[in-house]
Design a protein around this motif. Structure first.
Motif, PDB file in Angstrom:
ATOM      1  N   ALA A  67      21.427 -11.399  31.098  1.00  0.00           N
ATOM      2  CA  ALA A  67      21.775  -9.999  31.305  1.00  0.00           C
ATOM      3  C   ALA A  67      23.250  -9.880  31.694  1.00  0.00           C
ATOM      4  O   ALA A  67      23.877 -10.842  32.135  1.00  0.00           O
ATOM      5  CB  ALA A  67      20.890  -9.396  32.394  1.00  0.00           C
ATOM      6  N   ALA A  68      23.771  -8.691  31.526  1.00  0.00           N
ATOM      7  CA  ALA A  68      25.161  -8.432  31.912  1.00  0.00           C
ATOM      8  C   ALA A  68      25.290  -8.472  33.432  1.00  0.00           C
ATOM      9  O   ALA A  68      24.364  -8.140  34.166  1.00  0.00           O
ATOM     10  CB  ALA A  68      25.606  -7.088  31.375  1.00  0.00           C
ATOM     11  N   THR A  69      26.454  -8.940  33.889  1.00  0.00           N
ATOM     12  CA  THR A  69      26.767  -8.949  35.322  1.00  0.00           C
ATOM     13  C   THR A  69      28.043  -8.135  35.537  1.00  0.00           C
ATOM     14  O   THR A  69      28.647  -7.623  34.591  1.00  0.00           O
ATOM     15  CB  THR A  69      26.965 -10.377  35.829  1.00  0.00           C
ATOM     16  OG1 THR A  69      28.155 -10.921  35.234  1.00  0.00           O
ATOM     17  CG2 THR A  69      25.782 -11.252  35.464  1.00  0.00           C
ATOM     18  N   ALA A  70      28.458  -8.071  36.808  1.00  0.00           N
ATOM     19  CA  ALA A  70      29.682  -7.322  37.113  1.00  0.00           C
ATOM     20  C   ALA A  70      30.913  -7.979  36.514  1.00  0.00           C
ATOM     21  O   ALA A  70      31.947  -7.330  36.323  1.00  0.00           O
ATOM     22  CB  ALA A  70      29.840  -7.188  38.627  1.00  0.00           C
ATOM     23  N   THR A  71      30.830  -9.280  36.202  1.00  0.00           N
ATOM     24  CA  THR A  71      32.005 -10.004  35.700  1.00  0.00           C
ATOM     25  C   THR A  71      31.860 -10.496  34.275  1.00  0.00           C
ATOM     26  O   THR A  71      32.809 -11.054  33.716  1.00  0.00           O
ATOM     27  CB  THR A  71      32.288 -11.218  36.601  1.00  0.00           C
ATOM     28  OG1 THR A  71      31.134 -12.080  36.621  1.00  0.00           O
ATOM     29  CG2 THR A  71      32.616 -10.779  38.022  1.00  0.00           C
ATOM     30  N   ALA A  72      30.681 -10.319  33.652  1.00  0.00           N
ATOM     31  CA  ALA A  72      30.485 -10.877  32.314  1.00  0.00           C
ATOM     32  C   ALA A  72      29.514 -10.018  31.524  1.00  0.00           C
ATOM     33  O   ALA A  72      28.571  -9.445  32.090  1.00  0.00           O
ATOM     34  CB  ALA A  72      29.961 -12.304  32.414  1.00  0.00           C
ATOM     35  N   PRO A  73      29.723  -9.915  30.208  1.00  0.00           N
ATOM     36  CA  PRO A  73      28.783  -9.170  29.370  1.00  0.00           C
ATOM     37  C   PRO A  73      27.495  -9.957  29.150  1.00  0.00           C
ATOM     38  O   PRO A  73      27.410 -11.148  29.460  1.00  0.00           O
ATOM     39  CB  PRO A  73      29.560  -9.010  28.063  1.00  0.00           C
ATOM     40  CG  PRO A  73      30.469 -10.194  28.021  1.00  0.00           C
ATOM     41  CD  PRO A  73      30.849 -10.453  29.444  1.00  0.00           C
ATOM     42  N   ALA A  74      26.483  -9.287  28.618  1.00  0.00           N
ATOM     43  CA  ALA A  74      25.225  -9.950  28.320  1.00  0.00           C
ATOM     44  C   ALA A  74      25.440 -11.057  27.290  1.00  0.00           C
ATOM     45  O   ALA A  74      26.209 -10.920  26.349  1.00  0.00           O
ATOM     46  CB  ALA A  74      24.214  -8.929  27.801  1.00  0.00           C
ATOM     47  N   GLY A  75      24.737 -12.174  27.505  1.00  0.00           N
ATOM     48  CA  GLY A  75      24.795 -13.275  26.551  1.00  0.00           C
ATOM     49  C   GLY A  75      26.136 -13.966  26.464  1.00  0.00           C
ATOM     50  O   GLY A  75      26.439 -14.600  25.449  1.00  0.00           O
ATOM     51  N   MET A  76      26.925 -13.915  27.526  1.00  0.00           N
ATOM     52  CA  MET A  76      28.270 -14.495  27.461  1.00  0.00           C
ATOM     53  C   MET A  76      28.210 -16.018  27.365  1.00  0.00           C
ATOM     54  O   MET A  76      27.417 -16.678  28.021  1.00  0.00           O
ATOM     55  CB  MET A  76      29.079 -14.106  28.690  1.00  0.00           C
ATOM     56  CG  MET A  76      30.479 -14.715  28.703  1.00  0.00           C
ATOM     57  SD  MET A  76      31.516 -14.071  30.015  1.00  0.00           S
ATOM     58  CE  MET A  76      32.975 -15.097  29.845  1.00  0.00           C
ATOM     59  N   MET A  77      29.084 -16.583  26.515  1.00  0.00           N
ATOM     60  CA  MET A  77      29.290 -18.020  26.437  1.00  0.00           C
ATOM     61  C   MET A  77      30.518 -18.334  27.282  1.00  0.00           C
ATOM     62  O   MET A  77      31.641 -17.957  26.953  1.00  0.00           O
ATOM     63  CB  MET A  77      29.481 -18.455  24.989  1.00  0.00           C
ATOM     64  CG  MET A  77      28.291 -18.157  24.096  1.00  0.00           C
ATOM     65  SD  MET A  77      26.788 -19.033  24.618  1.00  0.00           S
ATOM     66  CE  MET A  77      27.255 -20.719  24.269  1.00  0.00           C
ATOM     67  N   TYR A  78      30.309 -19.031  28.383  1.00  0.00           N
ATOM     68  CA  TYR A  78      31.380 -19.279  29.337  1.00  0.00           C
ATOM     69  C   TYR A  78      32.221 -20.479  28.902  1.00  0.00           C
ATOM     70  O   TYR A  78      31.679 -21.555  28.611  1.00  0.00           O
ATOM     71  CB  TYR A  78      30.792 -19.553  30.719  1.00  0.00           C
ATOM     72  CG  TYR A  78      30.133 -18.354  31.342  1.00  0.00           C
ATOM     73  CD1 TYR A  78      30.847 -17.474  32.149  1.00  0.00           C
ATOM     74  CD2 TYR A  78      28.780 -18.091  31.112  1.00  0.00           C
ATOM     75  CE1 TYR A  78      30.233 -16.373  32.723  1.00  0.00           C
ATOM     76  CE2 TYR A  78      28.154 -16.990  31.680  1.00  0.00           C
ATOM     77  CZ  TYR A  78      28.894 -16.130  32.478  1.00  0.00           C
ATOM     78  OH  TYR A  78      28.282 -15.036  33.047  1.00  0.00           O
ATOM     79  N   PRO A  79      33.523 -20.327  28.866  1.00  0.00           N
ATOM     80  CA  PRO A  79      34.365 -21.477  28.526  1.00  0.00           C
ATOM     81  C   PRO A  79      34.558 -22.376  29.748  1.00  0.00           C
ATOM     82  O   PRO A  79      34.498 -21.929  30.899  1.00  0.00           O
ATOM     83  CB  PRO A  79      35.695 -20.821  28.133  1.00  0.00           C
ATOM     84  CG  PRO A  79      35.738 -19.554  28.950  1.00  0.00           C
ATOM     85  CD  PRO A  79      34.306 -19.093  29.074  1.00  0.00           C
ATOM     86  N   GLY A  80      34.785 -23.640  29.489  1.00  0.00           N
ATOM     87  CA  GLY A  80      35.047 -24.576  30.566  1.00  0.00           C
ATOM     88  C   GLY A  80      36.004 -25.655  30.110  1.00  0.00           C
ATOM     89  O   GLY A  80      35.973 -26.092  28.956  1.00  0.00           O
ATOM     90  N   SER A  81      36.883 -26.067  31.002  1.00  0.00           N
ATOM     91  CA  SER A  81      37.825 -27.139  30.683  1.00  0.00           C
ATOM     92  C   SER A  81      38.375 -27.709  31.977  1.00  0.00           C
ATOM     93  O   SER A  81      38.299 -27.085  33.039  1.00  0.00           O
ATOM     94  CB  SER A  81      38.971 -26.630  29.801  1.00  0.00           C
ATOM     95  OG  SER A  81      39.731 -25.635  30.470  1.00  0.00           O
ATOM     96  N   GLY A  82      38.938 -28.898  31.866  1.00  0.00           N
ATOM     97  CA  GLY A  82      39.556 -29.521  33.025  1.00  0.00           C
ATOM     98  C   GLY A  82      40.124 -30.867  32.657  1.00  0.00           C
ATOM     99  O   GLY A  82      39.790 -31.453  31.619  1.00  0.00           O
ATOM    100  N   SER A  83      40.993 -31.372  33.492  1.00  0.00           N
ATOM    101  CA  SER A  83      41.553 -32.720  33.308  1.00  0.00           C
ATOM    102  C   SER A  83      41.767 -33.335  34.682  1.00  0.00           C
ATOM    103  O   SER A  83      42.049 -32.640  35.655  1.00  0.00           O
ATOM    104  CB  SER A  83      42.865 -32.671  32.523  1.00  0.00           C
ATOM    105  OG  SER A  83      43.841 -31.931  33.224  1.00  0.00           O
TER     106      SER A  83
END
Length: 765
Positions: free
Chosen positions: A501-517
């Protein structure tokens, strides 16, 4: 979804019977070494990435590669590295990785005994196994028929396992083609998960190619009502000797395994952590409410292709190139049953669970609480029964490239390793809720099963890169060894639930990006006052990418970091036949996740709660002894005194803090009893928490686990007889018929098998 197991076993039996056909056997008096020499006039050069077959004793290997890719004498590593030889794995005769690994200091069983090869190393639970250096997630336990040896490295490993748990790793080294013909056929029959057949045949095709074919099938019922295990393993491999110093090995593995999901039974809510452990009264220990194999199970079906190329380019420069392509499907039907009332509550002043007591705040003023206790409603004998079906598909691509440059002269031996690794994983996970009617222990309806629409549709794609440089310098004929290295890891990917479901910070069904080094470092020093005595200090680190990019997106650190400092002593005794080690270590881990225990309540939350993000410290002493006192008498023994706690000083689920174990084997080599052998093993573990908890009570007191599994000692034994190509063996597991448990949570207590017998016959050719 039940498979045709008779057909599968028949196929395996066919492989057993036909494997030797068409290949000429070597004479019984011809040694493997002489056979290999006769195959080719060329001198075969062993790569520094390949472990030699030399063993000072039956239970002792001189070298290991899991401590840093390059083969190294175990006395010259600034950390604890334990090798469980093929002889030891065969002598144990178990059907899990843990059956052999439990004799290594600091290792105890974890939360699911019949799946995922779970074990705790220095208190840290392994999430997946390593097979030939590749991380391999799976719902099933691995089939030991494919294993040649196990290499266990303690502590975070920035080179071999940069994304592993800080406690260490168990690398399963698979069997490779041999240049002398040989093999075996084995049939085993017994109680509780021991019925199986195996075939293993290997040998040369010509002076350039050697092959190996391994097949194993298992089909069993377990002690708990309605539980089972069945599997089929087929793994052919081929080695091409391109040149005397260059070998290419290709290996394919098909593994199809299915086992019961252990629903367990609840712990009695009327007892607390200070009381004697007790399961739910009125529920038989072998009780299962599972609706049937088609609804309650864990399954893995995988196809894996691996490639290993090693080459000695010059007398100093060598290269290793390894790759893997894998596809797996591992669905699971996970039914749980639970109480309609909790039967107790947590005391806000102690943080401990109190059975039969209900604590309530009767004050309306948050600043002045008034906690009073009263009797808690008693649980009824009617239980709810709900579950989750989860379909998981994974695809994996891996590539590892290592370059070794070794200079060995009168002044110094310098070993330089430069490497690069690439890893790609793609997971699709769909899950939905299932439900059965309420039940009593005397009346368990297995239908109708109500299935709801999918409530999660998760996608996860992660690409990881790693580059590293390590350097080792050996002075004064290896009496002084200095080592150090740096590893740089990076990753990127996406993760999300397409049905969220949609939240205050993201739309419904959002694919969250992630990265790091992240860069991690290791260094160590070894002093050898005598040739067979080494004193060492080692510092090691690793960094594990976050597995939930939503939490990273919301501010969590993209890595969980592990750091270890270890000091120790290693000795070779009895003319090198015994290796003994004593180690003290301190480990710190930050930002790691554990499964939220609120997800296994009944009924479960409509949307699974995120994992708990914690930090912890561990420290302890470990003693390990292994080898042969005489050629006939072999031993392995260990003891550990550890502490692994969260920041509030609370024990973590399933992690024993004191352990001891030992296995002794004696073989008659002469006289009227020649060929007779016997082995006896014992494994002791202190109490273990039944669950992970986090946080404080409203009164600021750390919340304690609801209970602890009691300490236990398990004893296994075998007796065997070998005459010519035939060998016969009888195994007894849990010899003293000890009642013991594992726990996924306080309401999922899994009762282990009682004493069981198994007999086997093996023909070697």
């Amino acid at each position: 979804m039940k498979r045709n197991t008779p057909l599968r076993v028949a196929c395996a039996a066919f492989l057993l019977c036909t494997a030797p056909i068409g290949f000429a056997q070597r004479s019984s008096g011809e040694s493997p070494a002489s056979a290999r020499a006769a195959e080719s006039e060329e001198t075969v050069i062993l790569s520094p990435f390949e472990v030699s077959s030399y063993q000072p004793a039956r239970y002792q290997a001189d070298e290991a590669a899991s401590g840093g890719r390059i083969v190294t004498n175990v006395l010259n590593t600034p950390s604890t590295v334990t090798v469980l030889t093929s002889d030891f794995v065969a002598d144990i005769g178990g059907n899990r990785i843990f059956d052999s690994a439990k004799y290594v200091a600091g290792i105890n069983d974890a939360t699911i005994p019949n799946a995922q090869d779970r074990a705790n190393i220095r208190g840290f639970a392994m999430g997946s196994r390593l097979v030939d250096g590749f991380s391999t997630p799976s719902q099933s336990n691995y089939d030991h028929a494919a294993i040649d040896r196990m290499e266990i490295s303690k502590g975070p490993d920035s080179v071999l396992q940069p994304a592993g748990v800080p406690g260490g790793s168990i690398n399963l080294v698979t069997k490779k083609p041999q240049w002398a013909f040989g093999g075996s056929l084995k049939a085993q029959l017994g109680e509780y998960e021991t019925n199986r057949v195996e075939a293993d045949v290997t040998g040369p095709i010509n002076d350039r190619f050697a092959y190996r074919l391994i097949a194993a099938a298992q089909d069993n019922k377990s002690w708990v009502q309605g539980t089972f295990r069945e599997s089929l393993l087929v793994t052919p491999s081929l080695t091409w000797r391109i040149a005397p110093a260059t070998n290419l090995t290709l290996r394919y593995e098909y593994y199809d395994a299915r086992t019961s999901n252990l629903e367990g039974i609840p712990m009695d809510p009327m007892v607390g952590p200070d009381d004697a452990f007790r399961t739910m009264p009125g529920v038989p220990l072998d009780f299962s409410a599972a609706p049937g194999e088609e609804y309650s199970y864990r399954m893995s079906r995988s196809n894996t292709v691996t490639m290993l190329l090693t080459s000695v380019i010059t007398d100093r420069l060598s290269v290793r190139l390894a790759g893997r392509l894998a596809q797996s499907t591992h669905p699971n039907g996970d039914f749980r049953w639970g109480l309609d009332t909790p039967g107790g509550s947590i005391n806000p002043f102690t943080g401990k669970w109190e059975g039969g007591v209900r604590w309530q705040n009767t004050s309306a003023d948050p600043a002045n609480p008034n906690w009073v206790s009263g009797p808690a409603p008693q649980p009824s004998n009617v239980f709810q029964h709900v579950g989750t079906y989860e379909a998981v598909e994974g695809r994996y691509r891996d590539l590892q490239n290592d370059w070794s440059y070794i200079v060995d002269n009168d002044l110094v031996k310098s070993s330089t390793l430069v490497g690069f690794a690439y890893s790609y994983s793609h997971h699709n996970i769909q899950s939905r809720r299932q439900e059965l009617p309420d039940f009593t222990v005397d009346n368990v309806p297995h239908e109708p099963v109500t299935t709801y629409p999918n409530n999660t549709d998760r996608r996860g794609i992660t690409t990881s890169y790693q580059s590293y440089l390590t350097q080792s310098l050996e002075f004064l004929d290896s009496r002084l060894v200095l080592s150090g290295g740096v590893s740089h890891s990076s990753y990127n990917g996406v993760f999300g639930n397409k049905l969220s479901a949609a939240t205050a910070t993201a739309p419904a069904g959002m694919m969250y990006p992630g990265s790091g080094s992240k860069a991690t470092y290791n260094y160590g020093i070894i002093l050898k006052p005598l040739a067979n005595v080494s004193v060492y200090y080692g510092h090691s680190e690793n960094a594990v990418p976050a597995n939930n990019f939503q939490q990273t997106y919301e501010g969590r650190d993209p890595f969980s970091e592990g750091t270890q400092d270890e000091v120790g002593l290693k000795l070779r005794l009895f003319e090198g036949r015994i290796l003994a080690s004593l180690a003290y270590y301190e480990i710190e881990q930050t930002g790691y996740t554990v499964f939220n225990p609120l997800n296994v309540v009944v009924p479960p939350p409509p949307v699974l709660l995120p994992d708990l993000v914690l930090s912890r410290k561990a420290s302890g002493y470990e003693l390990q002894i292994m080898g042969s006192i005489t050629p006939q008498l072999s031993i392995i023994a260990s003891a550990s005194d550890t502490k692994n706690r969260d920041p509030n000083g609370v024990m973590l689920r399933g992690s024993a803090e004191n352990m001891a174990s030992g296995f002794v084997r004696y073989e008659f080599t002469t006289g009227r009893f020649a060929g007779l052998s016997a082995g006896l093993g014992a494994n002791w573990s202190s109490k273990r928490s039944v669950e992970n908890v986090s946080g404080l009570t409203p009164m600021g007191v750390p919340i304690q686990p609801r209970g602890y599994l009691p300490a236990r000692t398990l004893v296994d034994a075998y007796i065997g007889y070998e005459r010519g190509p035939w060998s016969y063996r009888v195994d007894v597991t849990n010899l003293t018929d000890k009642l013991y448990y594992s726990a996924l949570s306080w309401n999922i207590i899994q009762v282990a098998n009682p004493r069981a017998f198994a007999g086997s016959v093996t023909y070697k050719f």
